[in-house]
Design a protein around this motif. Structure first.
Motif, PDB file in Angstrom:
ATOM      1  N   ILE A  84       0.914  -1.097   0.127  1.00 41.72           N
ATOM      2  CA  ILE A  84      -0.060   0.078  -0.028  1.00 41.72           C
ATOM      3  C   ILE A  84       1.037   1.254  -0.029  1.00 41.72           C
ATOM      4  O   ILE A  84       0.460   2.401  -0.810  1.00 41.72           O
ATOM      5  N   HIS A  85       2.074   1.309   0.773  1.00 44.16           N
ATOM      6  CA  HIS A  85       2.989   2.428   0.866  1.00 44.16           C
ATOM      7  C   HIS A  85       3.484   2.580  -0.614  1.00 44.16           C
ATOM      8  O   HIS A  85       3.577   3.986  -0.874  1.00 44.16           O
ATOM      9  N   LYS A 115      -7.747   8.483  -5.055  1.00 38.66           N
ATOM     10  CA  LYS A 115      -6.937   6.850  -5.014  1.00 38.66           C
ATOM     11  C   LYS A 115      -6.203   6.944  -3.496  1.00 38.66           C
ATOM     12  O   LYS A 115      -6.190   5.982  -2.850  1.00 38.66           O
ATOM     13  N   ILE A 116      -5.438   7.984  -3.251  1.00 35.81           N
ATOM     14  CA  ILE A 116      -4.638   8.029  -2.078  1.00 35.81           C
ATOM     15  C   ILE A 116      -5.805   7.845  -0.789  1.00 35.81           C
ATOM     16  O   ILE A 116      -5.579   6.974   0.086  1.00 35.81           O
ATOM     17  N   GLU A 117      -6.894   8.656  -1.033  1.00 31.56           N
ATOM     18  CA  GLU A 117      -8.084   8.395   0.277  1.00 31.56           C
ATOM     19  C   GLU A 117      -8.309   7.072   0.528  1.00 31.56           C
ATOM     20  O   GLU A 117      -8.416   6.589   1.342  1.00 31.56           O
ATOM     21  N   ALA A 148      -7.806   4.524   3.521  1.00 29.83           N
ATOM     22  CA  ALA A 148      -8.900   3.720   4.150  1.00 29.83           C
ATOM     23  C   ALA A 148      -8.545   2.288   4.267  1.00 29.83           C
ATOM     24  O   ALA A 148      -8.801   1.752   5.459  1.00 29.83           O
ATOM     25  N   ARG A 149      -7.833   1.715   3.357  1.00 33.79           N
ATOM     26  CA  ARG A 149      -7.326   0.257   3.700  1.00 33.79           C
ATOM     27  C   ARG A 149      -6.519   0.162   4.751  1.00 33.79           C
ATOM     28  O   ARG A 149      -6.585  -0.840   5.629  1.00 33.79           O
TER      29      ARG A 149
END
Ligand code: HEM
Length: 581
Positions: free
Chosen positions: A271-272, A307-309, A313-314
């Motif tokens: 994710i990072h 998308k970053i948001e 959230a994930r």
């Protein structure tokens, strides 16, 4: 405006004349409705034709006149109208009238109270002096200072402002708390960054929380990781044929931002990485032209932000599902701290608010620090004497160390010359050249009035280059900071409630970066950069270099044990490292 309504009637001979002119001459100009007697026609029509119509129309004109002579018009009929207007002329005159009224309105509302500083609101209403200001804010201000002094009024982008290069005024503006002014960003930037953090105040606790994590105390445990990220990146520089400094520095500051804001849990690496890929699109878009159409940088940037948001959230879902123990004790990254944060009413932040804070920190962290590194490298290339002094200091630090290993915060803070180099770069290049506030009410500072709704702009870039405050301001001379300057004269991070929370982190990043670059590596320019200059970006005035600086990096000393195997942040020993957090 003169028009004879009778000229429109079907029976009107002049009306027939008009259409005859159109048909015979075949030119639109024939649309002019003629209102003249026969005698007059012979004088006025040729004059009209000669002045506006090319020769090809003359034949048509002759036929018009001949037909007219055989028409029923009485020669004795008086002229009804001496001048007629086209539709375009009407529109033009109306438009000019409206513009004049708007201008009068604008001028009328200019606050002419005696304690509002002198200045010019520009000739054009609304636009004011926007083009000159946006082109180069520092140059615009320098010209006005000569004319009106250190405080003057101006108008740009539809707002009126008191512009200050006066240290006392600027300092007082920011230190009188939140009751008189609030921070103001261009709407395009507000959409991108949200307002959760900007609009927060010291009392709300959100600023305290971020300042706590980024304070010297909060940073202490992270310095070794920042050191590792930088050293690892520099070793990669060595492996490249040529390094493009600006983009390579942005990569480093981005990695550090990710580490500080999201932490370094190995299980979240994927994710990072996805966020890391989206960040440049999001950050560059914030200073692009704000046109929200598919394909534009602004559109892509906003999509990247959404998308970053989702990715955040994930992360939040993962972390809240994770063991409760993780959330006991101090937070070591901003996201964990935001998840635990409660407002005074006991409410947690929602996803949008958390993303706002995370995004503004990413935005604040990456570019200014990378710009400071780039500008300093440029100066070190130009000034070998400064570079020699800096190298000597780094060597001395190394000589004092018993064991190889990452730098500590105390060592970083003891590198006086490197720190001064950073300060001098921020003075000469004013990485964030201006700060803006909007007056909530009429505010008087040291006898100068900022009317309600006006903006108060501090031009720190002009203050930092003022020869009355700084000797030889154009010269790059880190030694001038051996004696600390007056606090009010030097505001690269702002001051007061909205002072930059990343000041210490920026200092630490830049100092460690130069320590390694100067002590462990040799580097030289690839090509010539004589005409390289720092330019201001358009929508977000941050100096950007016109040309990429390229350097070739090589190892300065024989390989040392600790250098060949820097502590990797990803992956390898990550599990053991993250358990220490
Ligand atoms: C050389 C590096 C940097 C410079 C020159 C710089 C400069 C500034 C300046 C002048 C402001 C505006 C203050 C105001 O409006 O009065 C600001 C705000 C801010 N900076 Fe930095 N900054 C740097 C690095 C950083 C870093 C590393 C971070 C994040 C970790 C950061 C995060 C922020 C944030 C979040 C704000 C908004 C503060 C607020 O509105 O309350 N900055 N910075």
């Amino acid at each position: 405006m003169l028009i004879d309504p009778r000229s429109k009637t079907e029976n009107c001979p002049r009306s027939r004349l008009y259409w005859a002119g159109v048909l015979n001459g075949g030119r639109t100009v024939g649309r002019k409705r003629l209102s003249a007697s026969e005698d007059e026609l012979q004088i006025s029509l040729p004059a009209l034709v000669d002045s506006t119509i090319p020769q090809q129309f003359h034949a048509g004109r002759e036929r018009v006149i001949n037909r007219h002579q055989s028409s029923t018009i009485q020669p004795s009929q008086p002229p009804r109208c001496s001048r007629v207007y086209t539709r375009h002329e009407y529109v033009g005159v109306c438009l000019a009238g409206v513009l004049f009224l708007v201008w009068l309105f604008w001028e009328f509302y200019d606050d002419r109270r005696s304690n509002v500083p002198k200045g010019s609101l520009g000739f054009l209403p609304y636009i004011g002096e926007t083009s000159e200001f946006v082109k180069n804010p520092a140059e615009y201000t320098a010209k006005r200072i000569e004319k009106f002094g250190n405080l003057f009024k101006g108008a740009f982008m539809g707002v009126r402002a008191v512009v200050s290069t006066d240290p006392d005024f600027s300092y007082a503006r920011d230190t009188q708390g939140d009751h008189s002014f609030h921070i103001s960003l261009p709407w395009s930037l507000r959409v991108m960054l949200g307002e959760t953090y900007n609009m927060s105040t010291e009392q709300s606790g959100l600023q305290k929380l971020v300042l706590g994590i980024l304070s010297p105390e909060g940073l202490k445990p992270h310095v070794k990781h920042i050191d590792a990220i930088i050293l690892e990146s520099l070793i990669q520089w060595e492996g490249q044929t040529v390094v493009e400094v600006s983009s390579a520095c942005k990569k480093i500051t981005r990695r550090i931002a990710l580490f500080m804001i999201l932490g370094n849990d190995h299980s979240e690496k994927k994710i990072h990485d996805q966020i890391s890929d989206l960040l440049p699109i999001f950050i560059e878009a914030a200073s692009s032209t704000p046109i929200y159409l598919p394909g534009t940088a602004y559109y892509n940037g906003y999509q990247a932000r959404l998308k970053i948001e989702k990715l955040i959230a994930r992360l939040i879902r993962r972390r809240t599902k994770a063991s409760v123990e993780k959330f006991i004790g101090p937070s070591h990254n901003v996201l964990d701290a935001l998840l635990k944060y409660q407002t005074s009413e006991g409410e947690h932040l929602n996803l949008r608010q958390i993303s706002d804070v995370v995004c503004i920190l990413f935005f604040g962290c990456q570019n200014p620090s990378a710009a400071a590194m780039t500008c300093t490298i440029k100066e070190l290339c130009d000034l070998p004497s400064v570079r020699r002094k800096a190298v000597a200091e780094c060597d001395a630090v190394e000589a004092r160390r018993f064991f190889p290993g990452p730098l500590t915060l105390a060592e970083v803070r003891n590198m006086r010359f490197i720190q001064n180099m950073f300060k001098e770069t921020l003075r000469k290049y004013s990485i964030v050249p201006l700060t803006v506030r909007k007056a909530k009410e009429d505010v008087e500072i040291n006898g100068t009035l900022v009317p309600r709704g006006w903006f108060a702009v501090t031009m720190s870039c002009n203050m930092h280059m003022n020869p009355k405050l700084w000797m030889d301001p154009d010269e790059y001379n880190p030694s001038r900071f051996e004696n600390p300057p007056k606090v009010k004269n030097y505001l690269p991070f702002g001051v007061g409630t909205h002072m930059c929370p990343g000041k210490t982190l920026a200092e630490v990043m830049v100092s460690i970066f130069f320590y390694h670059l100067l002590h462990k590596f040799k580097w030289k320019l690839d090509g010539k950069y004589e005409d390289m200059k720092i330019e201001y970006g358009t929508f977000l005035p941050t100096p950007v270099s016109k040309e990429e600086i390229r350097i070739i990096v090589s190892r300065r000393r024989p390989k040392r044990k600790h250098l060949s195997s820097p502590p990797a942040i990803w992956p390898g020993n990550m599990k053991t490292q993250s358990s220490k957090f």
